[in-house]
Design a protein around this motif. Structure first.
Motif, PDB file in Angstrom:
ATOM      1  N   ASN A 124      65.025  73.087  33.637  1.00 39.69           N
ATOM      2  CA  ASN A 124      66.293  72.628  34.187  1.00 39.69           C
ATOM      3  C   ASN A 124      67.441  72.875  33.236  1.00 39.69           C
ATOM      4  O   ASN A 124      67.371  72.484  32.075  1.00 39.69           O
ATOM      5  CB  ASN A 124      66.193  71.102  34.317  1.00 39.69           C
ATOM      6  N   GLY A 125      68.487  73.519  33.720  1.00 46.29           N
ATOM      7  CA  GLY A 125      69.682  73.665  32.875  1.00 46.29           C
ATOM      8  C   GLY A 125      69.584  74.747  31.809  1.00 46.29           C
ATOM      9  O   GLY A 125      70.474  74.877  30.968  1.00 46.29           O
ATOM     10  N   ALA A 126      68.526  75.546  31.833  1.00 44.00           N
ATOM     11  CA  ALA A 126      68.360  76.586  30.805  1.00 44.00           C
ATOM     12  C   ALA A 126      69.395  77.702  30.952  1.00 44.00           C
ATOM     13  O   ALA A 126      69.653  78.441  30.009  1.00 44.00           O
ATOM     14  CB  ALA A 126      66.953  77.168  30.867  1.00 44.00           C
ATOM     15  N   GLY A 127      69.946  77.841  32.168  1.00 42.59           N
ATOM     16  CA  GLY A 127      70.960  78.883  32.391  1.00 42.59           C
ATOM     17  C   GLY A 127      70.525  79.951  33.378  1.00 42.59           C
ATOM     18  O   GLY A 127      71.170  80.994  33.500  1.00 42.59           O
ATOM     19  N   LYS A 128      69.456  79.666  34.110  1.00 42.42           N
ATOM     20  CA  LYS A 128      68.890  80.684  35.024  1.00 42.42           C
ATOM     21  C   LYS A 128      69.861  81.054  36.137  1.00 42.42           C
ATOM     22  O   LYS A 128      70.119  82.234  36.398  1.00 42.42           O
ATOM     23  CB  LYS A 128      67.561  80.176  35.626  1.00 42.42           C
ATOM     24  N   SER A 129      70.391  80.031  36.831  1.00 39.18           N
ATOM     25  CA  SER A 129      71.332  80.322  37.935  1.00 39.18           C
ATOM     26  C   SER A 129      72.579  81.016  37.400  1.00 39.18           C
ATOM     27  O   SER A 129      73.123  81.914  38.055  1.00 39.18           O
ATOM     28  CB  SER A 129      71.761  79.037  38.646  1.00 39.18           C
ATOM     29  N   SER A 130      73.026  80.593  36.216  1.00 39.47           N
ATOM     30  CA  SER A 130      74.227  81.212  35.635  1.00 39.47           C
ATOM     31  C   SER A 130      74.011  82.708  35.461  1.00 39.47           C
ATOM     32  O   SER A 130      74.913  83.508  35.732  1.00 39.47           O
ATOM     33  CB  SER A 130      74.539  80.577  34.281  1.00 39.47           C
TER      34      SER A 130
ATOM     35  N   GLU B  76      65.337  80.254  42.151  1.00 38.21           N
ATOM     36  CA  GLU B  76      64.548  79.019  42.286  1.00 38.21           C
ATOM     37  C   GLU B  76      64.022  78.791  43.709  1.00 38.21           C
ATOM     38  O   GLU B  76      64.325  77.783  44.332  1.00 38.21           O
ATOM     39  CB  GLU B  76      65.456  77.851  41.903  1.00 38.21           C
TER      40      GLU B  76
ATOM     41  N   GLN C 106      61.681  77.580  37.678  1.00 32.08           N
ATOM     42  CA  GLN C 106      61.102  76.532  36.840  1.00 32.08           C
ATOM     43  C   GLN C 106      59.598  76.520  36.992  1.00 32.08           C
ATOM     44  O   GLN C 106      58.868  76.117  36.103  1.00 32.08           O
ATOM     45  CB  GLN C 106      61.597  75.170  37.326  1.00 32.08           C
TER      46      GLN C 106
HETATM   47  P1  ATP Z   1      68.448  74.456  37.271  1.00 33.34           P
HETATM   48  O1  ATP Z   1      67.036  74.869  37.165  1.00 33.34           O
HETATM   49  O2  ATP Z   1      68.640  72.974  37.063  1.00 33.34           O
HETATM   50  O3  ATP Z   1      69.207  75.019  38.427  1.00 33.34           O
HETATM   51  P2  ATP Z   1      69.475  76.536  35.553  1.00 33.34           P
HETATM   52  O4  ATP Z   1      68.517  77.014  34.517  1.00 33.34           O
HETATM   53  O5  ATP Z   1      69.682  77.370  36.745  1.00 33.34           O
HETATM   54  O6  ATP Z   1      69.152  75.056  35.945  1.00 33.34           O
HETATM   55  P3  ATP Z   1      72.333  76.635  35.261  1.00 33.34           P
HETATM   56  O7  ATP Z   1      72.553  76.086  36.620  1.00 33.34           O
HETATM   57  O8  ATP Z   1      72.617  78.048  34.999  1.00 33.34           O
HETATM   58  O9  ATP Z   1      70.841  76.333  34.778  1.00 33.34           O
HETATM   59  O10 ATP Z   1      73.154  75.731  34.225  1.00 33.34           O
HETATM   60  C1  ATP Z   1      73.206  75.989  32.821  1.00 33.34           C
HETATM   61  C2  ATP Z   1      74.168  75.005  32.182  1.00 33.34           C
HETATM   62  O11 ATP Z   1      75.503  75.297  32.625  1.00 33.34           O
HETATM   63  C3  ATP Z   1      73.938  73.550  32.539  1.00 33.34           C
HETATM   64  O12 ATP Z   1      74.190  72.783  31.389  1.00 33.34           O
HETATM   65  C4  ATP Z   1      74.942  73.260  33.632  1.00 33.34           C
HETATM   66  O13 ATP Z   1      75.318  71.914  33.649  1.00 33.34           O
HETATM   67  C5  ATP Z   1      76.091  74.167  33.259  1.00 33.34           C
HETATM   68  N1  ATP Z   1      76.831  74.622  34.441  1.00 33.34           N
HETATM   69  C6  ATP Z   1      76.339  75.366  35.452  1.00 33.34           C
HETATM   70  N2  ATP Z   1      77.285  75.632  36.375  1.00 33.34           N
HETATM   71  C7  ATP Z   1      78.420  75.036  35.936  1.00 33.34           C
HETATM   72  C8  ATP Z   1      79.757  74.944  36.426  1.00 33.34           C
HETATM   73  N3  ATP Z   1      80.107  75.528  37.582  1.00 33.34           N
HETATM   74  N4  ATP Z   1      80.642  74.250  35.701  1.00 33.34           N
HETATM   75  C9  ATP Z   1      80.277  73.650  34.539  1.00 33.34           C
HETATM   76  N5  ATP Z   1      79.054  73.700  34.014  1.00 33.34           N
HETATM   77  C10 ATP Z   1      78.125  74.396  34.685  1.00 33.34           C
END
Ligand code: ATP
Length: 236
Positions: A37-43, A161, A194
């Motif tokens: 969770n929150g590793a940055g995958k969606s980003s 995901e 995940q």
């Molecule tokens: P998950 O499995 O929970 O979806 P993830 O690995 O896809 O997580 P991201 O969604 O890329 O992770 O988020 C990475 C970090 O960037 C997190 O700390 C999140 O809170 C932050 N973040 C993501 N999108 C935004 C945004 N639009 N504005 C501010 N912070 C963001």
């Protein structure tokens, strides 16, 4: 190389979520990026698709630098994203959801053969063709989200995901489907997940992402044997 990401940095204001990651996907591969969770995958996926603007780094698709192109230009080049939780248009029917993705395809025969193809892959969607998407079950909506990305014949499918919010029984089905899309239909797939076990099982190669950095990479079968992966992600 179909996709090459170099030193990608993604930041939201002062928060840097992705700290310069590099990875590649070859045509025909199924590659996954696993991480908590929150590793940055969606980003990362949103950065590749053009939904967030990277702070730094380069993205090459089929040898062309795409990091500064708007999302619709990237879509036209054959990139498609299946968003987290399989977001579909709730008040449109299954067919209408698919037709939105086929907008711009003028040739009637191509439209019909693409619809036939995805209905063949997802028979339940053919049965539900005139039903509003909001009335589908979670698993069916996820299938519709994948079908909608596929119907326009993508060159690279980015899948965010896919296991999220699905019953365990359906997770296996959706992963098997992604595997057969890759192995039998030849679709190149980049998956972020995940659910490490389910994604490593179907992937050729994988990367492990921890708090915005790639910490491991390798063949999926080798990563499954790694102590660090087994402990942190497979619970064994
Ligand atoms: P998950 O499995 O929970 O979806 P993830 O690995 O896809 O997580 P991201 O969604 O890329 O992770 O988020 C990475 C970090 O960037 C997190 O700390 C999140 O809170 C932050 N973040 C993501 N999108 C935004 C945004 N639009 N504005 C501010 N912070 C963001």
């Amino acid at each position: 190389m179909l996709l090459e990401v170099k030193e990608l940095v993604i930041a939201y204001g002062n928060l840097e979520a992705v700290h310069g990651v590099s990875f590649k996907v070859e045509a025909g591969e199924l590659v996954s990026i696993i991480g908590a969770n929150g590793a940055g995958k969606s980003s990362i996926l949103n950065g590749i698709m053009g939904l967030v603007e990277p702070k730094a780094g380069a993205i090459f698709f089929d040898g062309k630098e795409i990091a500064t192109l708007p999302a619709h230009r990237r879509a036209r080049m054959g990139l498609r994203l299946v968003p987290e939780r399989g977001v579909v248009f709730p008040y449109l029917t299954v067919l209408e959801n698919l037709m939105v993705a086929l907008h711009g395809e003028r040739d009637r025969k191509t439209v019909n053969s693409r619809l036939d193809w995805v209905y063949g892959l997802f028979p339940i969607l053919r049965e539900r063709t005139n039903q509003e998407a909001r009335t589908l079950s979670g698993g069916e909506q996820q299938q519709l989200a994948i079908a909608r990305a596929l119907v326009s014949a993508p060159r690279l499918l980015l899948v965010d995901e896919v296991s999220m919010g699905l019953m365990p029984k359906l997770v296996g089905r959706v992963f098997n489907l992604l595997q057969s899309l890759n192995r039998e239909q030849g679709i190149t797939i980049l998956l972020v997940e995940q659910n490490a076990l389910a994604s490593l099982r179907i992937s050729h190669r994988a990367y492990v992402l921890e708090t915005g950095e790639m910490v491991l990479e390798g063949k999926a079968e080798d990563l499954m044997k790694e102590e660090r992966v087994r402990k942190a992600y497979l619970g064994i």
